[in-house]
Design a protein around this motif. Structure first.
Motif, PDB file in Angstrom:
ATOM      1  N   GLY A 175     -34.523 160.451  10.222  1.00 37.07           N
ATOM      2  CA  GLY A 175     -35.127 158.712  11.494  1.00 37.07           C
ATOM      3  C   GLY A 175     -36.133 158.630  11.543  1.00 37.07           C
ATOM      4  O   GLY A 175     -36.236 157.574  11.897  1.00 37.07           O
ATOM      5  N   ARG A 176     -36.937 159.072  12.160  1.00 38.02           N
ATOM      6  CA  ARG A 176     -38.460 159.786  12.211  1.00 38.02           C
ATOM      7  C   ARG A 176     -39.163 159.499  11.488  1.00 38.02           C
ATOM      8  O   ARG A 176     -40.154 158.588  11.247  1.00 38.02           O
ATOM      9  CB  ARG A 176     -38.808 159.828  13.500  1.00 38.02           C
ATOM     10  CG  ARG A 176     -37.323 160.023  14.744  1.00 38.02           C
ATOM     11  CD  ARG A 176     -37.814 161.368  15.457  1.00 38.02           C
ATOM     12  NE  ARG A 176     -38.077 162.502  15.448  1.00 38.02           N
ATOM     13  CZ  ARG A 176     -39.419 162.880  15.527  1.00 38.02           C
ATOM     14  NH1 ARG A 176     -39.895 162.526  16.384  1.00 38.02           N
ATOM     15  NH2 ARG A 176     -38.991 164.747  15.125  1.00 38.02           N
ATOM     16  N   PHE A 177     -39.492 160.559  10.409  1.00 41.02           N
ATOM     17  CA  PHE A 177     -40.567 160.479   9.565  1.00 41.02           C
ATOM     18  C   PHE A 177     -39.905 160.524   8.050  1.00 41.02           C
ATOM     19  O   PHE A 177     -38.258 160.554   7.896  1.00 41.02           O
ATOM     20  CB  PHE A 177     -40.421 161.544   8.906  1.00 41.02           C
ATOM     21  CG  PHE A 177     -40.937 162.746  10.471  1.00 41.02           C
ATOM     22  CD1 PHE A 177     -41.274 161.918  11.765  1.00 41.02           C
ATOM     23  CD2 PHE A 177     -41.454 164.049  10.067  1.00 41.02           C
ATOM     24  CE1 PHE A 177     -41.827 162.503  12.566  1.00 41.02           C
ATOM     25  CE2 PHE A 177     -42.620 164.899  11.427  1.00 41.02           C
ATOM     26  CZ  PHE A 177     -42.668 164.162  12.502  1.00 41.02           C
ATOM     27  N   THR A 178     -40.959 159.538   7.058  1.00 48.57           N
ATOM     28  CA  THR A 178     -40.356 158.915   5.852  1.00 48.57           C
ATOM     29  C   THR A 178     -41.375 159.344   4.673  1.00 48.57           C
ATOM     30  O   THR A 178     -42.290 159.780   4.967  1.00 48.57           O
ATOM     31  CB  THR A 178     -40.208 157.920   5.687  1.00 48.57           C
ATOM     32  OG1 THR A 178     -39.393 157.076   6.447  1.00 48.57           O
ATOM     33  CG2 THR A 178     -40.063 157.224   4.109  1.00 48.57           C
ATOM     34  N   ILE A 179     -41.070 160.192   3.724  1.00 47.85           N
ATOM     35  CA  ILE A 179     -41.651 161.023   2.988  1.00 47.85           C
ATOM     36  C   ILE A 179     -41.903 160.062   1.346  1.00 47.85           C
ATOM     37  O   ILE A 179     -40.856 158.984   0.831  1.00 47.85           O
ATOM     38  CB  ILE A 179     -41.694 162.056   2.065  1.00 47.85           C
ATOM     39  CG1 ILE A 179     -42.630 162.672   1.414  1.00 47.85           C
ATOM     40  CG2 ILE A 179     -39.710 162.432   1.203  1.00 47.85           C
ATOM     41  CD1 ILE A 179     -42.245 164.765   0.787  1.00 47.85           C
ATOM     42  N   SER A 180     -43.151 159.515   1.156  1.00 47.60           N
ATOM     43  CA  SER A 180     -42.599 158.925   0.285  1.00 47.60           C
ATOM     44  C   SER A 180     -44.955 159.057  -0.500  1.00 47.60           C
ATOM     45  O   SER A 180     -45.076 159.810  -0.257  1.00 47.60           O
ATOM     46  CB  SER A 180     -43.091 156.971   0.612  1.00 47.60           C
ATOM     47  OG  SER A 180     -44.698 156.481   1.294  1.00 47.60           O
ATOM     48  N   GLN A 181     -44.793 158.197  -2.072  1.00 49.07           N
ATOM     49  CA  GLN A 181     -45.743 158.465  -2.814  1.00 49.07           C
ATOM     50  C   GLN A 181     -46.291 156.983  -3.286  1.00 49.07           C
ATOM     51  O   GLN A 181     -45.294 155.858  -2.809  1.00 49.07           O
ATOM     52  CB  GLN A 181     -45.560 159.218  -4.459  1.00 49.07           C
ATOM     53  CG  GLN A 181     -44.504 158.585  -4.869  1.00 49.07           C
ATOM     54  CD  GLN A 181     -45.016 157.630  -6.166  1.00 49.07           C
ATOM     55  OE1 GLN A 181     -46.151 157.377  -6.669  1.00 49.07           O
ATOM     56  NE2 GLN A 181     -44.014 156.545  -6.651  1.00 49.07           N
ATOM     57  N   GLU A 182     -47.758 157.291  -4.041  1.00 48.74           N
ATOM     58  CA  GLU A 182     -48.355 155.996  -4.805  1.00 48.74           C
ATOM     59  C   GLU A 182     -48.995 156.042  -5.066  1.00 48.74           C
ATOM     60  O   GLU A 182     -49.446 157.420  -5.867  1.00 48.74           O
ATOM     61  CB  GLU A 182     -48.989 154.853  -3.709  1.00 48.74           C
ATOM     62  CG  GLU A 182     -50.176 155.501  -3.238  1.00 48.74           C
ATOM     63  CD  GLU A 182     -50.807 154.209  -2.577  1.00 48.74           C
ATOM     64  OE1 GLU A 182     -50.602 153.300  -1.424  1.00 48.74           O
ATOM     65  OE2 GLU A 182     -52.047 154.413  -2.395  1.00 48.74           O
ATOM     66  N   ASN A 183     -48.931 155.403  -6.679  1.00 49.03           N
ATOM     67  CA  ASN A 183     -50.199 155.729  -7.439  1.00 49.03           C
ATOM     68  C   ASN A 183     -49.877 156.707  -8.451  1.00 49.03           C
ATOM     69  O   ASN A 183     -50.307 157.255  -9.214  1.00 49.03           O
ATOM     70  CB  ASN A 183     -51.564 155.858  -7.553  1.00 49.03           C
ATOM     71  CG  ASN A 183     -51.775 154.966  -7.051  1.00 49.03           C
ATOM     72  OD1 ASN A 183     -51.990 153.441  -7.029  1.00 49.03           O
ATOM     73  ND2 ASN A 183     -53.435 155.128  -5.841  1.00 49.03           N
ATOM     74  N   ALA A 184     -48.362 157.050  -9.025  1.00 46.37           N
ATOM     75  CA  ALA A 184     -47.517 157.624  -9.460  1.00 46.37           C
ATOM     76  C   ALA A 184     -48.125 159.142  -9.476  1.00 46.37           C
ATOM     77  O   ALA A 184     -48.789 160.118  -9.768  1.00 46.37           O
ATOM     78  CB  ALA A 184     -48.437 158.234 -10.817  1.00 46.37           C
TER      79      ALA A 184
ATOM     80  N   THR B  23     -50.626 160.401  -4.353  1.00 48.01           N
ATOM     81  CA  THR B  23     -51.174 160.351  -3.104  1.00 48.01           C
ATOM     82  C   THR B  23     -49.732 160.276  -2.419  1.00 48.01           C
ATOM     83  O   THR B  23     -48.944 159.860  -2.929  1.00 48.01           O
ATOM     84  CB  THR B  23     -51.418 159.752  -2.473  1.00 48.01           C
ATOM     85  OG1 THR B  23     -53.182 159.364  -2.749  1.00 48.01           O
ATOM     86  CG2 THR B  23     -52.103 159.535  -0.917  1.00 48.01           C
ATOM     87  N   VAL B  24     -49.273 161.709  -1.807  1.00 52.64           N
ATOM     88  CA  VAL B  24     -47.596 161.810  -1.311  1.00 52.64           C
ATOM     89  C   VAL B  24     -48.701 161.748   0.819  1.00 52.64           C
ATOM     90  O   VAL B  24     -48.938 161.480   1.123  1.00 52.64           O
ATOM     91  CB  VAL B  24     -47.307 163.225  -1.106  1.00 52.64           C
ATOM     92  CG1 VAL B  24     -46.015 162.958  -0.984  1.00 52.64           C
ATOM     93  CG2 VAL B  24     -47.921 163.155  -2.831  1.00 52.64           C
ATOM     94  N   TYR B  25     -47.246 160.612   0.820  1.00 54.83           N
ATOM     95  CA  TYR B  25     -47.346 160.053   2.488  1.00 54.83           C
ATOM     96  C   TYR B  25     -46.051 160.856   3.218  1.00 54.83           C
ATOM     97  O   TYR B  25     -45.035 161.078   2.584  1.00 54.83           O
ATOM     98  CB  TYR B  25     -47.599 158.598   3.120  1.00 54.83           C
ATOM     99  CG  TYR B  25     -48.270 157.954   1.454  1.00 54.83           C
ATOM    100  CD1 TYR B  25     -47.933 157.360   1.050  1.00 54.83           C
ATOM    101  CD2 TYR B  25     -49.999 157.742   2.777  1.00 54.83           C
ATOM    102  CE1 TYR B  25     -49.677 156.707   0.048  1.00 54.83           C
ATOM    103  CE2 TYR B  25     -51.102 156.962   2.102  1.00 54.83           C
ATOM    104  CZ  TYR B  25     -51.064 156.413   0.883  1.00 54.83           C
ATOM    105  OH  TYR B  25     -51.454 156.192   0.336  1.00 54.83           O
TER     106      TYR B  25
END
Length: 122
Positions: free
Chosen positions: A65-74, A77-79
């Protein structure tokens, strides 16, 4: 060979936000990407992970509920977006990758690690 480089750590007041980045090189077709953290005097724990081929991400109860994992550019980069930070979130944060098998496996099965980035919440 997978290489991971984290950035984005720092010092923030409680209630603040930070976004950690993990630049991924040598990406393979299917990997588990995860963020771990290690507080002083404690073991390393997984706080978020995601499979590059889809499926729902996993979050530890302490960050749900506070942290979110995501990615971009295939998956270049992972955030890790961290909101409403608490002093107990203070730790060294590591990006890690596992190139075979299931994601929900012991830490020792994560093959590749970044150098870590420090997050301090006061």
């Amino acid at each position: 060979h997978v290489q991971l480089v984290e950035s984005g750590g720092g010092s923030v007041q409680a209630g603040g936000s930070l976004r950690l980045s993990c630049v991924v090189s040598g990406y393979t077709r299917s990997m588990c990407m995860a963020w771990f953290r290690q507080a002083p005097g404690k073991g390393r724990e997984v706080i978020a992970r995601i499979y590059t081929h889809g499926g729902l991400p996993y979050y530890a109860d302490s960050v749900k509920g506070r942290f979110t994992i995501s990615q971009e550019n295939a998956w270049n980069t992972v955030y890790l977006q961290m909101n409403n930070l608490k002093p107990e979130d203070t730790a060294m944060y590591y990006c890690a990758a596992k190139v075979s098998g299931a994601c929900a496996r012991p830490i020792a099965e994560y093959n590749y690690w970044g150098q870590g980035t420090q997050v301090t919440v006061s």
